[in-house]
Design an enzyme around this catalytic site. Sequence first.
Site, PDB file in Angstrom:
ATOM      1  N   SER A  57      57.011 -29.781  34.583  1.00  0.00           N
ATOM      2  CA  SER A  57      57.695 -30.962  34.051  1.00  0.00           C
ATOM      3  C   SER A  57      57.620 -32.163  34.982  1.00  0.00           C
ATOM      4  CB  SER A  57      59.162 -30.635  33.750  1.00  0.00           C
ATOM      5  OG  SER A  57      59.845 -30.259  34.940  1.00  0.00           O
ATOM      6  N   SER A  63      50.965 -22.227  47.761  1.00  0.00           N
ATOM      7  CA  SER A  63      51.557 -21.925  49.057  1.00  0.00           C
ATOM      8  C   SER A  63      51.951 -23.252  49.690  1.00  0.00           C
ATOM      9  CB  SER A  63      50.566 -21.143  49.920  1.00  0.00           C
ATOM     10  OG  SER A  63      51.119 -20.828  51.177  1.00  0.00           O
ATOM     11  N   TYR A  85      62.404 -21.039  53.540  1.00  0.00           N
ATOM     12  CA  TYR A  85      61.331 -21.521  52.666  1.00  0.00           C
ATOM     13  C   TYR A  85      59.974 -21.090  53.218  1.00  0.00           C
ATOM     14  CZ  TYR A  85      58.165 -24.738  50.283  1.00  0.00           C
ATOM     15  OH  TYR A  85      57.129 -25.266  49.561  1.00  0.00           O
ATOM     16  N   LYS A  87      56.765 -18.651  51.673  1.00  0.00           N
ATOM     17  CA  LYS A  87      55.355 -19.028  51.578  1.00  0.00           C
ATOM     18  C   LYS A  87      54.467 -18.099  52.404  1.00  0.00           C
ATOM     19  CE  LYS A  87      55.979 -22.281  48.658  1.00  0.00           C
ATOM     20  NZ  LYS A  87      55.531 -22.064  47.251  1.00  0.00           N
TER      21      LYS A  87
END
Length: 271
Positions: free
Chosen positions: A15, A132, A146, A150
């Site tokens: 979106s 990634s 975070y 990854k």
Amino acid sequence: MNKTNPGVALVTGASSGIGHETAKALLNAGYRVFGTSRRADAKGANGITMLASDVTDGASVAKLVDKVLAEAGRIDLLVNNAGIGLLGGAEESSIAQAQAVFDVNVFGVLRMTNAVLPVMRRQGKGRIINLSSVMGLVPAPYNALYAATKHAIEGYSESLDHELRTSGIRVALVEPGFTRTSFEENLTRPDQPLPIYDSVRGKMEIHMRKGVDTGDAPMIVAETIVKAATASVPKRRYAAGKLAGRVRFLRRFAPEAAFDKSLRKQMGLSD
């Protein structure tokens, strides 16, 4: 499927930002594109079919795949782009908050991938591209959770690619650096903030905002995704943008101590 009609693509988190640009770029490359958003009323560009789906909900993911198959009959490309960020000291997040980030960034990828694999296996071909980050390659102070998601995606994707090649399915990673999106505006904040981190956390937020403001346009990442999607023999990893390329080079060739010192200096962290 052929170069002028490469097939059906499914892009999560389409979106806005990288996902939105990726959906448009794939459409221009000839794909029939389905994009997802958690909001049922999300609007896509002309020619892109937007569907509501939540990658943290297995039933929602299964319903999504069924809808795409009902409309298009196949899925040739999955781009796992949906993700959330978290800025703060690692110990400032509860286990529940850490699990929530992993649920989107890691288990969301697993849910989507597991849902499309039977389809791709029946087809005898397919391509999966996982988003990634340079934070999947290097330490990321005050982005530890975070970065951990990854790093997990890096290991998962590389391992999965070895497992699936005999079925005609390939998996590739795209690693952006700072990108000019609203990502930093949607960062999750720690749910157990500690005063000891207040000052440096504020500095890290300023550092991130500056990086985003001067970062790559999301179209650069989208073009890299198209490259990974259409390569006859895909590479394992694709750096998206100059910063990502430099970071990957330095991580590979710079001495560990020198890289560590440079990272701390750049981020204004004292020894």
